[in-house]
Design an enzyme around this catalytic site. Structure first.
Site, mmCIF file in Angstrom:
data_model
loop_
_atom_site.group_PDB
_atom_site.id
_atom_site.type_symbol
_atom_site.label_atom_id
_atom_site.label_comp_id
_atom_site.label_asym_id
_atom_site.label_seq_id
_atom_site.Cartn_x
_atom_site.Cartn_y
_atom_site.Cartn_z
ATOM 1 N N LEU A 136 -7.770 -1.521 -2.691
ATOM 2 C CA LEU A 136 -7.143 -0.189 -2.980
ATOM 3 C C LEU A 136 -8.117 0.645 -3.713
ATOM 4 C CD1 LEU A 136 -4.408 -1.428 -2.581
ATOM 5 C CD2 LEU A 136 -3.577 -0.493 -4.702
ATOM 6 N N THR A 166 -2.891 -6.745 -6.509
ATOM 7 C CA THR A 166 -2.653 -5.564 -5.802
ATOM 8 C C THR A 166 -3.007 -5.961 -4.454
ATOM 9 O OG1 THR A 166 -5.061 -4.754 -5.611
ATOM 10 C CG2 THR A 166 -3.501 -4.083 -7.457
ATOM 11 N N ASP A 167 -2.601 -5.214 -3.299
ATOM 12 C CA ASP A 167 -2.998 -5.680 -1.914
ATOM 13 C C ASP A 167 -4.460 -5.355 -1.896
ATOM 14 O OD1 ASP A 167 -2.782 -6.488 0.715
ATOM 15 O OD2 ASP A 167 -0.855 -5.421 1.077
ATOM 16 N N TRP A 168 -5.040 -5.567 -0.732
ATOM 17 C CA TRP A 168 -6.500 -5.692 -0.768
ATOM 18 C C TRP A 168 -7.024 -4.263 -0.531
ATOM 19 C CZ3 TRP A 168 -4.718 -9.650 -2.695
ATOM 20 C CH2 TRP A 168 -5.418 -10.937 -2.367
ATOM 21 N N TYR A 210 0.895 -1.353 -0.067
ATOM 22 C CA TYR A 210 -0.037 0.177 0.074
ATOM 23 C C TYR A 210 0.842 1.399 -0.067
ATOM 24 C CZ TYR A 210 -3.637 -3.184 1.944
ATOM 25 O OH TYR A 210 -4.701 -3.979 2.047
#
Length: 591
Positions: A312, A308-310, A272
């Site tokens: 966004l 992607t990370d969770w 993030y």
């Protein structure tokens, strides 16, 4: 009997054809809506009895399993929660049957956060439960044995396969260079050379020499290294979004990722964090073209999936409290604009999101070309074919019961727990305890377990020896989700210290300290009879080492600072950077 595998006679369903042929055939048959669904990888909960959660199950995390698969056409899910192995396998098969009923029958890929240790941290990990229990990765790093790491990963792979888990949302190879950062227990510590060596063993254990039908794909995180967080705060939250490099050691944090790519890592997750004061654009890494395409793809040559990370893109409620999208640096953009920016940066998939209609509209409006979407869909389909999901989407619930948590696997985990323990203080040769069945006063240890090692007494003044188990200190945060992260200060308050020092002054005391993060404990180290660090271990494992029934081999995977002032003066991107540490990196005694 397992359900029959769907086969309509299409070329993509023919295992005799090459993966490229099958991908080409399936991609050509897909609608834009089906392609868009593939680009989303969200959380999917399960009932403890193995039933999928549906709309209206208010006691669980809000979800609509049938709608996600059959209406939104998604086929990648992060399993939230746990159950007995049979029930987990049954859940998996039910979800695969739902997917088999879609127009093209694309099987589901199920991923998981780590499940093999003692920490339950919703959104990051789950405690072992029915799976074999091991120390956290910091504990594996404390042993410094690549073969142990590969053995762990191979066992975890077999347990995951048994219940249908095909993507590991790990390893986490950030470097623990900021002592206050809350995510350190899932790393291999602060040293880039050791982390690079261990991550290769980890990936080989999960994936094998090549990704295949017996592999669990690894999603390595968090590129390009999430350790250098300003003030140690975590970028899950707006006040922790800044990532800084005052020591100029950006390249140092890339070393483990280079090793992971060389080992064949299948997937990569950017963090993030929003880089500040560098030549990178000051936007979160998931939106950062210079990082994802320029650095990861072009410079480092990574060809796998970027997820992607969770969270966004859209705002969420967590535990009933509002949390903004982690769109750091692009907060002003709309959801569609954020989605487009991440796609243009080079992301293939969106973690923790389920809005494929946004991608459909971006393509139909001409904002994003369909050929760009096809590039990501190819990568995602290829992995499903390589993992053998089209040939073998279902798992055997009976076999899952035999494999998960088998005596062999539990024994290996138990041994690793003992090996990882790190002896830091052994005053007057307190360890190993030689007195047969001493009078013991215990605090923080299960009394039924302790009773196997000595005669328990209720008053420390009557004891020959005390055993105290402590957790590394942290600040309590008001937000319910953030409270799970154990952030902030690393030293005990005077109020917290008072009963501890009172015990140490009353009787010779063995202190076990769980190092979720480096702890600032000079007063305890000075007055205890013995100090042993653990990174996730049972009470039995701890006492076995204290009483010479097992041998501790651990060495600190990060330094323990002497004071909070030293922590505050240290540079978050530089390893081992606190002045005059209480215990240096690599400290540990032999018994």
């Amino acid at each position: 009997m397992l359900p029959a595998v769907r086969n309509d006679g299409h070329p993509y369903q023919d295992p005799a054809r090459s993966v490229d042929e099958r991908v080409d055939d399936l991609l050509a048959r897909m609608t834009l809506e089906e392609k868009a669904g593939l680009l989303f990888h969200t959380v999917l909960p399960m009932h403890p009895d193995g039933r999928p959660v549906q709309l209206g199950d208010e006691a669980f995390v809000p979800a609509d399993t049938t709608g996600a698969i059959r209406s939104k056409l998604m086929s990648h899910f992060n399993l939230f929660g746990t159950a007995a192995p049979r029930q987990m396998a049954q859940w998996h098969n039910t979800v695969q049957e739902l997917a088999a009923g879609t127009r093209l029958g694309i099987p589901v890929t199920v991923s998981t956060d780590p499940r093999h240790s003692f920490t339950t941290h919703l959104g990051a990990s789950m405690s072992a439960g029915a799976f074999s229990a091991w120390p956290e990765p910091t504990g594996l790093a404390a042993v410094r044995d690549p073969e142990l790491v590969r053995r762990f990963a191979d066992i975890a792979r077999r347990e995951y396969l048994a219940v249908g888990l095909r993507v590991a949302l790990h390893p986490q190879i950030d470097l623990a260079t900021e002592p206050r950062w809350s995510r350190q227990s899932a790393t291999f510590g602060a040293d880039a050379v050791l982390t690079a060596e261990l991550v290769q063993a980890y990936i080989l254990g999960f994936q094998g020499e090549r990704l295949g039908a017996d592999s669990v794909a690894t999603m390595v995180k968090h590129f390009p290294g999430g350790g250098p967080q300003k003030d140690g705060e975590d970028p899950h939250f707006a006040h922790g979004k800044e990532q800084i490099y005052p020591g100029g050691m950006r390249e140092y944090h890339l070393a483990p990722f280079k090793a992971a790519i060389a080992a064949g890592a299948s997937q990569m997750m950017p963090y993030y964090g929003q880089p500040i004061g560098t030549d990178w654009e000051e936007v979160g890494f998931g939106f950062n073209r210079g990082v994802v395409t320029g650095l990861l793809r072009e410079r480092l040559g990574f060809e796998g999936i970027v997820c992607t990370d969770w969270g966004l893109l859209t705002d969420h409620e967590i535990f009933g409290e509002p949390h903004p999208a982690r769109a750091w640096g692009v907060e002003h953009l709309t959801v569609a604009e954020r989605t487009a920016k991440a796609l243009e940066a080079g992301a293939d998939q969106f973690g923790g999101e389920e809005c494929p209609e946004v991608v459909v509209e971006l393509v139909r409006s001409g904002r994003i070309g369909e050929e760009r979407i096809d590039g990501s869909v190819r990568r995602l389909l290829r992995e499903k074919f390589v993992l053998g999901l089209f040939e073998k989407p279902y798992v055997d619930p009976e076999l899952a019961e035999e494999i998960v948590g088998s005596s062999e696997f539990r024994g290996a985990g138990d041994t690793a727990q003992r090996r990882s323990l790190t002896v830091l203080v052994n005053r007057d040769r307190t360890l190993p305890v030689k007195t047969p069945r001493p009078k013991l006063y215990v605090d923080g240890i299960d009394t039924d377990v302790a009773a196997q090692y000595g005669e328990l007494v209720g008053d420390p003044a009557e004891a020959d020896l005390a055993v105290l188990r402590l957790h590394a200190p942290y600040e309590v945060r008001e937000n319910r989700f953030e409270a799970l992260f154990h952030s902030g200060r690393l030293d005990f308050t005077e109020e917290e210290l008072k009963p501890v020092l009172g015990l140490l002054d009353t009787v010779a005391t063995i202190v076990f300290l769980h190092l979720e993060r480096p702890a600032v404990v000079p007063e305890i180290a000075e007055r205890c009879a013995a100090l042993i660090a653990d990174y996730g271990a049972s009470d039995t494992a701890l006492l076995d080492v204290a009483f010479a029934r097992a041998r501790a081999e651990g060495r600190l995977p990060f330094e323990l600072p002497r004071s909070m002032a030293a922590v505050e003066r240290s540079r978050p991107d530089v390893p081992h950077d606190t002045a005059d540490p209480l215990f240096a990196y690599g400290a540990g005694l032999d018994l």
